[in-house]
Design a protein around this motif. Structure first.
Motif, PDB file in Angstrom:
ATOM      1  N   GLU A  67       0.833  -1.196   0.000  1.00  0.00           N
ATOM      2  CA  GLU A  67       0.000   0.000   0.000  1.00  0.00           C
ATOM      3  C   GLU A  67       0.873   1.254   0.000  1.00  0.00           C
ATOM      4  N   LYS A  68       1.960   1.232   0.773  1.00  0.00           N
ATOM      5  CA  LYS A  68       2.881   2.371   0.804  1.00  0.00           C
ATOM      6  C   LYS A  68       3.642   2.494  -0.514  1.00  0.00           C
ATOM      7  N   LEU A  69       4.037   1.366  -1.090  1.00  0.00           N
ATOM      8  CA  LEU A  69       4.766   1.387  -2.357  1.00  0.00           C
ATOM      9  C   LEU A  69       3.934   2.048  -3.451  1.00  0.00           C
ATOM     10  N   TRP A  70       2.714   1.569  -3.649  1.00  0.00           N
ATOM     11  CA  TRP A  70       1.939   2.059  -4.788  1.00  0.00           C
ATOM     12  C   TRP A  70       1.331   3.429  -4.525  1.00  0.00           C
ATOM     13  N   ASN A  71       1.147   3.791  -3.259  1.00  0.00           N
ATOM     14  CA  ASN A  71       0.749   5.169  -2.988  1.00  0.00           C
ATOM     15  C   ASN A  71       1.905   6.135  -3.255  1.00  0.00           C
ATOM     16  N   ALA A  72       3.137   5.674  -3.031  1.00  0.00           N
ATOM     17  CA  ALA A  72       4.302   6.497  -3.376  1.00  0.00           C
ATOM     18  C   ALA A  72       4.364   6.710  -4.885  1.00  0.00           C
ATOM     19  N   VAL A  73       4.019   5.675  -5.649  1.00  0.00           N
ATOM     20  CA  VAL A  73       3.966   5.797  -7.108  1.00  0.00           C
ATOM     21  C   VAL A  73       2.868   6.772  -7.524  1.00  0.00           C
ATOM     22  N   GLU A  74       1.687   6.601  -6.950  1.00  0.00           N
ATOM     23  CA  GLU A  74       0.560   7.473  -7.301  1.00  0.00           C
ATOM     24  C   GLU A  74       0.874   8.935  -6.955  1.00  0.00           C
ATOM     25  N   GLU A  75       1.605   9.150  -5.868  1.00  0.00           N
ATOM     26  CA  GLU A  75       1.907  10.514  -5.427  1.00  0.00           C
ATOM     27  C   GLU A  75       2.856  11.225  -6.381  1.00  0.00           C
ATOM     28  N   VAL A  76       3.859  10.511  -6.882  1.00  0.00           N
ATOM     29  CA  VAL A  76       4.866  11.160  -7.722  1.00  0.00           C
ATOM     30  C   VAL A  76       4.352  11.397  -9.137  1.00  0.00           C
ATOM     31  N   GLU A  77       3.352  10.621  -9.563  1.00  0.00           N
ATOM     32  CA  GLU A  77       2.790  10.802 -10.904  1.00  0.00           C
ATOM     33  C   GLU A  77       1.605  11.759 -10.816  1.00  0.00           C
ATOM     34  N   THR A  78       1.798  12.995 -11.232  1.00  0.00           N
ATOM     35  CA  THR A  78       0.789  14.023 -11.024  1.00  0.00           C
ATOM     36  C   THR A  78      -0.135  14.235 -12.220  1.00  0.00           C
ATOM     37  N   ALA A  79       0.250  13.790 -13.411  1.00  0.00           N
ATOM     38  CA  ALA A  79      -0.566  14.030 -14.599  1.00  0.00           C
ATOM     39  C   ALA A  79      -1.786  13.110 -14.626  1.00  0.00           C
ATOM     40  N   LYS A  80      -2.874  13.594 -15.230  1.00  0.00           N
ATOM     41  CA  LYS A  80      -4.111  12.809 -15.275  1.00  0.00           C
ATOM     42  C   LYS A  80      -4.007  11.611 -16.215  1.00  0.00           C
ATOM     43  N   ASP A  81      -2.980  11.602 -17.078  1.00  0.00           N
ATOM     44  CA  ASP A  81      -2.799  10.469 -17.994  1.00  0.00           C
ATOM     45  C   ASP A  81      -1.485   9.731 -17.733  1.00  0.00           C
ATOM     46  N   SER A  82      -0.959   9.820 -16.517  1.00  0.00           N
ATOM     47  CA  SER A  82       0.339   9.228 -16.178  1.00  0.00           C
ATOM     48  C   SER A  82       0.356   7.717 -16.351  1.00  0.00           C
ATOM     49  N   ARG A  83       1.497   7.218 -16.835  1.00  0.00           N
ATOM     50  CA  ARG A  83       1.779   5.785 -16.746  1.00  0.00           C
ATOM     51  C   ARG A  83       2.215   5.494 -15.315  1.00  0.00           C
TER      52      ARG A  83
END
Length: 220
Positions: A67-83
């Motif tokens: 949960e911490k790993l993928w929330n860290a990913v979601e946090e750093v990707e700010t664009a609405k169409d991010s990979r």
């Protein structure tokens, strides 16, 4: 009999997907996504027989918590169409024992992905013993030696035959995006497909099984 199946997908917001949701699905768990405030609950899903998170040595150890790993990913990707992530779904040879299937998967993930700097979240699903398969979720942004996210790409100026920057009608210069890692290349995808076949065949041979798989199409 042993079959070859390795399917690769991109998890991106542009397609309405979430890395946290993908992780919750593969791990049959309940995970909360800080980015959009959605809790993804797959605790009623059947068939989970094994799961593990793999990290490069310089990644924060708290990311062992998916949960911490993928929330860290979601946090750093700010664009609405991010990979957000790359996902593999791969068939496991039914001729191998569960322990052998796990060892095969661990070797593949560590040698091909974690050694190159990716974090990996993996699980084996098998509801009836006839279709054992693995889900592998991989980060797509590199890390530095301190465990901090690096850019995925950079922009560079496109030059003409004289080495000069090219003017556009807008008054700007023509640029292009350059990936800072080669994880998106078609060549790498083909390497991963072949390595999986070779490694699976090595395990089958090691365990005195005559079956073999091949990553190439029937036509090839």
């Amino acid at each position: 009999m042993a079959i070859y199946h390795l399917e690769a997908k991109v998890v991106g917001r542009g397609a309405g997907r979430s890395a946290v949701a993908a992780s919750a699905y593969l791990s049959c768990s309940r995970l909360y996504n800080d980015y959009d405030g959605i809790q993804h609950d797959y605790t009623k899903k059947q068939g989970l027989v094994w799961q593990e998170v793999f990290l490069p040595e310089y990644a924060p150890q708290e990311w062992q918590d998916r949960e911490k790993l993928w929330n860290a990913v979601e946090e750093v990707e700010t664009a609405k169409d991010s990979r957000l992530a790359r996902e593999f779904v791969v068939a496991l040879p039914i001729e191998l024992s569960r322990e052998q299937q796990i060892e095969l998967l661990q070797d593949f993930i560590r040698e091909q992905f974690v050694s190159d700097g990716m974090c990996a979240d993996a699980a084996i699903h098998d509801t009836d013993g006839h279709n054992p398969h693995a889900h592998i979720l991989l980060t797509v942004r590199p890390l530095d030696e301190r465990g901090k996210w690096l850019p995925k790409s950079r922009k560079e100026y496109v030059l003409d035959e004289n080495g000069e920057r090219i003017h556009l009608s807008s008054g700007r210069y023509k640029t292009r995006k350059v990936d800072l890692v080669d994880w998106n290349s078609q060549e790498n995808a083909e390497v991963w497909r072949k390595v999986w076949a070779d490694l699976a065949n090595e395990f089958l041979e090691r365990n005195n099984r005559p079956e073999r798989i091949d990553h190439r199409s029937y036509e090839r």
